[in-house]
Enzyme design. Structure first.
Site, PDB file in Angstrom:
ATOM      1  N   PRO A  81       0.830  -1.210   0.000  1.00 60.98           N
ATOM      2  CA  PRO A  81       0.000   0.000   0.000  1.00 60.98           C
ATOM      3  C   PRO A  81       0.863   1.259   0.000  1.00 60.98           C
ATOM      4  CG  PRO A  81      -0.700  -1.547   1.710  1.00 60.98           C
ATOM      5  CD  PRO A  81       0.614  -2.044   1.195  1.00 60.98           C
ATOM      6  N   HIS A 104     -26.372  10.984  19.542  1.00 60.15           N
ATOM      7  CA  HIS A 104     -25.921  10.118  18.452  1.00 60.15           C
ATOM      8  C   HIS A 104     -24.614   9.406  18.832  1.00 60.15           C
ATOM      9  CE1 HIS A 104     -25.595   9.136  14.071  1.00 60.15           C
ATOM     10  NE2 HIS A 104     -24.311   9.048  14.395  1.00 60.15           N
ATOM     11  N   GLU A 105     -23.622  10.159  19.300  1.00 57.53           N
ATOM     12  CA  GLU A 105     -22.330   9.547  19.631  1.00 57.53           C
ATOM     13  C   GLU A 105     -22.445   8.642  20.852  1.00 57.53           C
ATOM     14  OE1 GLU A 105     -19.972   9.735  17.577  1.00 57.53           O
ATOM     15  OE2 GLU A 105     -20.903  11.275  16.337  1.00 57.53           O
ATOM     16  N   HIS A 161     -23.688   5.234  19.672  1.00 59.11           N
ATOM     17  CA  HIS A 161     -22.603   4.408  19.125  1.00 59.11           C
ATOM     18  C   HIS A 161     -21.802   3.755  20.250  1.00 59.11           C
ATOM     19  CE1 HIS A 161     -23.010   5.413  14.947  1.00 59.11           C
ATOM     20  NE2 HIS A 161     -22.778   6.713  15.123  1.00 59.11           N
ATOM     21  N   ASP A 188     -22.808   6.575   8.522  1.00 60.09           N
ATOM     22  CA  ASP A 188     -22.947   5.297   9.238  1.00 60.09           C
ATOM     23  C   ASP A 188     -23.743   4.295   8.425  1.00 60.09           C
ATOM     24  OD1 ASP A 188     -21.590   6.464  11.376  1.00 60.09           O
ATOM     25  OD2 ASP A 188     -23.448   7.205  12.277  1.00 60.09           O
TER      26      ASP A 188
END
Length: 621
Positions: A211, A432-433, A436, A508
């Site tokens: 890579p 939201h976080e 997760h 997401d």
């Protein structure tokens, strides 16, 4: 010192141009003034006499040639006339003009100027000098262009100077297997008889794969430093020009130079620029790039087989290389360089911190654990960012905090403090976080939560950072399912808290859909069985989309879509079940984020009764 030397080398040409420009300006000025002086009205001698009789003349000037006469009138106008040779002005005027009138006229004779000849000569020569200089300059440029045209087919390969600082294998951290292979090549160049006595042949080529940023070019430089033989360095793109035949000519010239310096090494960086598969174009196959590749193939394994030249090439696109380039006899060795593991990352960080003043309490191993998937170039950039952070803080040493900030910046982008969110958007981002993080923490297959932040970085309004405890090379179905649930945790948290979702979960959902599709079509992790569906052939000119081959029926396509949807729905249900159970914790974490903007791993775990994860397993999926 080199800067001034460079100026000294380039100044003569610039000075020459300046001198020509100044000469042109001076010539123009002199011509203008000279033309202004010569623009005087000339009259016949009879009119001159009549002007005196009429009392209009104030002064008479006899020129140095004793033929030209300038007349200055009382109104300051200047006229000129010409008399006969051998006749003085005084005699001429006494015959025509009465003495009473003549006595009031001032008659002067202009003495000859000794410098007039030289001034006239200089004025005449300056334009000639300018023209000669101009044509000499143009001729010099034409000769330079001619030399460039003559060297158009010559190779631009750079021969490594013996006086330059060498890169050695000790300067390259990690890549142990790759270095072992290359040390063998170096030994062959230093002691060829050791191998030829056993009937072994010198390898023709070494292809370094890996890579971007993993150290392919660095390893080639290390081979140059260790071998102590001539080392020619060139990029694959330097062969190809828009003129047909130039690339092949440059290849011939490169190998010609190499044969004169044998044994030696030729390093071709980014060989995929010239070594792509032949016959994949839309038109004919006789293009410039293919001719260049054909010449490389001929030089590497043609009729001349007794040349001690090793070609080292580097690329991160081995899938597009022509098969003839990869066969034995051309590139006999293939060395694959992967991204460094934990041990190698620690070694790379130590190499790039040699000339940096690190604090004695810095934990390099901890930084190496926080950077899974980083290449050598990423780690070098990380250390540089840490040094910049320390300099900005006016510190004399680099501290652990500077490294931590550098890791976050390299991984997730710089903080965007100018992006000011409203209270409602901050609340949505915090929920939201937190969603997760809670789902990822409860599911045992997920990586531990390292940090949660609602500070904008890059395009994201907030970040939940999961940090693996060890490097992984194999991923199980349960691991993917847990990751899907964690990805959907933010979406589910918004729906449970506010009754609707926002665009914040778009990335997401995209990542979750991609993972689910690969589980079905690539990894055989669905009810369709151990099968793969679809094949991507990245054609050189047609592109990925047109090169996609659909090797299944429409009925199977519908089954694939149903399987992907089923996987996503199962992950959504798992996330929803977890967040409903921990709704109070979700609110507490979100409130804490609104106050402090970030939560560390230690602070996050305190919100749960125990430090261990829930015994919930994914066997029911």
């Amino acid at each position: 010192m080199s800067h001034f030397a460079k100026i000294k080398q380039t100044s003569p040409r610039n000075n020459f141009i300046y001198v020509l420009a100044i000469a042109l300006i001076l010539t123009s000025i002199l011509i203008i003034f000279r033309s202004e002086k010569t623009e005087i009205k000339e009259i016949p001698i009879s009119n001159f006499v009549q002007q005196i009789k009429d009392g209009k003349v104030d002064k008479v000037i006899v020129k140095e040639d004793q033929v030209s006469v300038n007349i200055v009138l009382k109104n300051e106008e200047i006229l000129t006339t010409t008399k006969e040779v051998g006749q003085s002005v005084q005699d001429l005027l006494r015959q025509e003009i009465p003495a009473a009138i003549l006595k009031d006229i001032n008659i002067t004779v202009e003495k000859p100027n000794d410098n007039s000849f030289w001034s006239n000569l200089i004025i005449s020569i300056i334009p000639i000098i300018f023209l000669v200089g101009f044509f000499a300059f143009m001729l010099h440029r034409a000769q330079g262009s001619s030399n460039q045209a003559m060297s158009f087919g010559k190779s631009s390969a750079r021969l490594m100077d013996k006086g330059t600082e060498k890169t050695m294998f000790k300067d390259v951290a990690g890549c142990l297997e790759a270095k072992d292979e290359l040390i063998e090549i170096v030994d062959f160049l230093k002691n060829p008889s050791k191998y030829t006595s056993m009937g072994a042949k010198i390898p023709k080529g070494v292809l370094i794969l890996g890579p971007p940023g993993t150290g392919k070019t660095l390893l080639a430089r290390a081979v140059s430093g260790e071998a102590k033989v001539p080392f020619f360095n060139i990029s694959g793109s330097e062969f190809v020009e828009m003129f047909v035949g130039v690339g092949a000519s440059r290849v011939r010239d490169l190998f010609k130079k190499a044969k004169r310096n044998a044994p030696c090494i030729i390093f071709i960086d980014e060989i995929d620029a010239v070594g792509r598969q032949r016959g994949a174009g839309l038109g004919g196959g006789n293009d410039e790039r293919e001719q260049t590749l054909n010449q490389i193939l001929t030089e590497m394994d043609g009729f001349e087989t007794e040349t001690n030249i090793i070609v080292i090439a580097a690329t991160n696109r081995p899938d597009v290389l022509d098969p003839a380039l990869l066969r034995p006899g051309r590139f006999d060795r293939r060395i694959t360089i992967d991204r460094p593991d934990l041990k190698d990352r620690e070694a790379v960080l130590k190499v790039h911190s040699r000339n940096k003043p690190l604090d004695k309490n810095i934990d390099i191993e901890k930084i190496a654990k926080q950077t899974p998937g980083f290449s050598g170039a990423d780690l070098e950039n990380l250390m540089n960012e840490a040094a910049i952070n320390a300099a900005k803080d006016s510190k004399k040493h680099i501290y652990q905090d500077h490294l931590e900030k550098a890791v976050e910046k390299v991984m997730m982008g710089p903080e965007r403090k100018s992006r000011i969110l409203s209270l409602k958007e901050r609340n949505i981002t915090a929920i939201h976080e937190a969603g997760h993080a809670i789902v990822g923490h409860i599911l045992p297959e997920c990586d531990p939560v390292h940090k949660i932040s609602i500070i904008s970085r890059g395009m994201a309004l907030g970040v939940t950072w999961f940090l693996p405890e060890e490097d992984k090379h194999l991923y199980s179905k349960s691991k993917f399912e847990a990751e899907l649930s964690s990805l959907l945790g933010g979406h589910v948290a918004e729906k449970l808290t506010f009754g609707e979702v926002t665009t914040g979960a778009s990335n997401d959902l995209e990542r979750a859909t991609d993972i689910a599709r690969k589980m079905v079509t690539k990894y055989g992790m669905s009810n369709l069985g151990p099968l793969t569906f679809g094949e991507n052939k990245e054609e050189i000119f047609l592109g990925r989309d047109l090169g996609h081959i659909k090797n299944y029926s429409e009925k199977t396509a519908q089954t694939i879509d149903d399987a992907i949807k089923s996987i996503i729905e199962d992950a959504y249900k798992d996330a929803e079940e977890i967040l409903v159970k921990h709704k109070k914790t979700l609110k507490e974490i979100a409130d804490f984020l609104l106050k402090k903007e970030s939560i560390s791993n230690t602070e996050f775990i305190k919100f749960f009764k125990t430090h261990a994860k829930s015994p919930k397993s994914s066997s029911n999926k």
